[in-house]
Enzyme design. Structure first.
Site, PDB file in Angstrom:
ATOM      1  N   GLU A  24      -2.064  14.208  12.789  1.00  0.00           N
ATOM      2  CA  GLU A  24      -2.076  15.527  12.145  1.00  0.00           C
ATOM      3  C   GLU A  24      -1.343  15.490  10.807  1.00  0.00           C
ATOM      4  O   GLU A  24      -1.829  16.003   9.799  1.00  0.00           O
ATOM      5  CB  GLU A  24      -1.452  16.573  13.068  1.00  0.00           C
ATOM      6  CG  GLU A  24      -1.483  17.975  12.480  1.00  0.00           C
ATOM      7  CD  GLU A  24      -0.903  19.030  13.422  1.00  0.00           C
ATOM      8  OE1 GLU A  24      -0.955  20.219  13.062  1.00  0.00           O
ATOM      9  OE2 GLU A  24      -0.413  18.661  14.508  1.00  0.00           O
ATOM     10  N   SER A  28       0.834  -1.204   0.000  1.00  0.00           N
ATOM     11  CA  SER A  28       0.000   0.000   0.000  1.00  0.00           C
ATOM     12  C   SER A  28       0.871   1.257   0.000  1.00  0.00           C
ATOM     13  O   SER A  28       1.639   1.471  -0.921  1.00  0.00           O
ATOM     14  CB  SER A  28      -0.961  -0.048   1.196  1.00  0.00           C
ATOM     15  OG  SER A  28      -2.038   0.840   1.041  1.00  0.00           O
ATOM     16  N   HIS A  51      -7.245  -6.286   0.725  1.00  0.00           N
ATOM     17  CA  HIS A  51      -6.115  -5.366   0.619  1.00  0.00           C
ATOM     18  C   HIS A  51      -4.938  -5.817   1.481  1.00  0.00           C
ATOM     19  O   HIS A  51      -3.787  -5.624   1.115  1.00  0.00           O
ATOM     20  CB  HIS A  51      -6.580  -3.968   1.038  1.00  0.00           C
ATOM     21  CG  HIS A  51      -5.543  -2.904   0.931  1.00  0.00           C
ATOM     22  ND1 HIS A  51      -4.852  -2.636  -0.226  1.00  0.00           N
ATOM     23  CD2 HIS A  51      -5.079  -2.015   1.858  1.00  0.00           C
ATOM     24  CE1 HIS A  51      -4.002  -1.643  -0.024  1.00  0.00           C
ATOM     25  NE2 HIS A  51      -4.117  -1.245   1.223  1.00  0.00           N
TER      26      HIS A  51
END
Length: 310
Positions: A231, A135, A290
């Site tokens: 963040e 990924s 996945h």
């Protein structure tokens, strides 16, 4: 990335291909991406990544595993141990910046992550390796192979392509769900984990995915939070879902390994895969999602060993 490519990508982003900015993307991060602030990012210093080494007795090129978004080096520990036993190769599993035990940074781009990896390989005196990335880690592996092909003897890209990752992915929802988790301080870890899973369940329906996300729950001084840099991930999600523009190619042996139940490598991606990786073979593991290495570890290992011997 060229100015033309940057402009085109920004037009796509601002049309909301990824997801609603209010749900998971920082508007500030999007403005910075589209206004050329990446100059500072390009100058960002590499961070010292944490890693684990599984020593093999052989002299063959080492294998280096790169995890995906919200993952860590431990995702590949059992795979690494098996590959050491079956190939005698040294195997490294690596924590990406802002993940696992690696340092946090406000920058989370593929160039930055590639620079981190290059820095680590230099520190370890590894002049050539077999890169295996899942990924997000697959995009780091591709970026490394395309920008520094001499470092990569062979390339395995697990369930991802060198294209914009589709809006159909659920990572926006995962981020939102993780941000909304609230856990009281000074409670047992088992209780905290159960409470976090209960809160994630509202959005993250698959138990296996909840368990995967919960590997990031940590306790510090009685307070619970996520060890990943939420963040930075939020501000750079458009970078993570995208892929840098390349006019170069990687000519080495390459395996794209997809899950048959996953949509991350589709036939629409084949032309770009062939353009950038002319020696690529594309295979699918039956009944795998996945997270191929978790769903079908034996098939995953066999595919890698067959590729190494091809």
């Amino acid at each position: 990335m060229t100015n033309l490519a940057m402009s085109a990508l920004c037009r796509i982003l601002t049309r909301g291909v990824y997801c609603s900015p209010s749900s998971c993307l920082s508007v500030t991060g999007l403005r910075h991406f589209c206004s050329g602030v990446s100059t500072a990012e390009r100058a960002a210093s590499p961070v010292s990544l944490t890693y684990d080494v599984f020593d093999g007795k052989g002299d063959s090129t080492p294998l280096v595993f790169l995890h995906g978004l919200f993952g860590s080096k431990s995702n590949f520990h059992s795979i690494a141990k098996s590959l050491v036993q079956r190939t005698d190769r040294k195997v490294l599993t690596v924590d990406a910046r802002n993940h696992g035990k690696s340092p946090h940074s406000p920058v989370l781009t593929y160039k930055a992550m590639t620079d981190d990896l290059t820095h680590l390989l230099g520190q370890l005196h590894i002049g050539k390796c077999v890169l295996i990335g899942h990924s997000m880690g697959g995009k780091v592996a591709m970026t490394t192979a395309l920008s520094q092909p001499s470092l990569v003897e062979r390339l395995v890209v697990v369930d991802i392509s060198p294209s914009l990752t589709s809006v159909q992915t659920s990572f926006c929802a995962y981020i939102q769900a993780m941000k909304e988790v609230k856990i009281a301080s000074n409670i047992p870890r088992s209780t905290a984990r159960r409470l976090a899973e209960d809160q994630l369940r509202k959005i993250v329906k698959e138990r296996s995915v909840r368990q995967f996300l919960l590997t990031n729950l940590e306790e510090q001084n009685g307070h619970y939070g996520w060890r990943v840099n939420m963040e930075a991930i939020t501000n750079h999600l458009e970078d993570i879902m995208g892929f840098p523009a390349f006019n170069t190619t990687y000519e080495g042996p390459t395996l794209f390994l997809g899950g048959s139940s996953s949509a991350y490598i589709s036939s629409e991606d084949y032309p770009e895969i062939q353009r950038l990786f002319p020696c690529a073979d594309i295979q699918y593991i039956p009944d795998a999602s996945h997270w191929i290495h978790a769903d079908k570890p034996l098939d995953f290992i066999s595919s890698i060993i067959t590729f190494l011997h091809s």
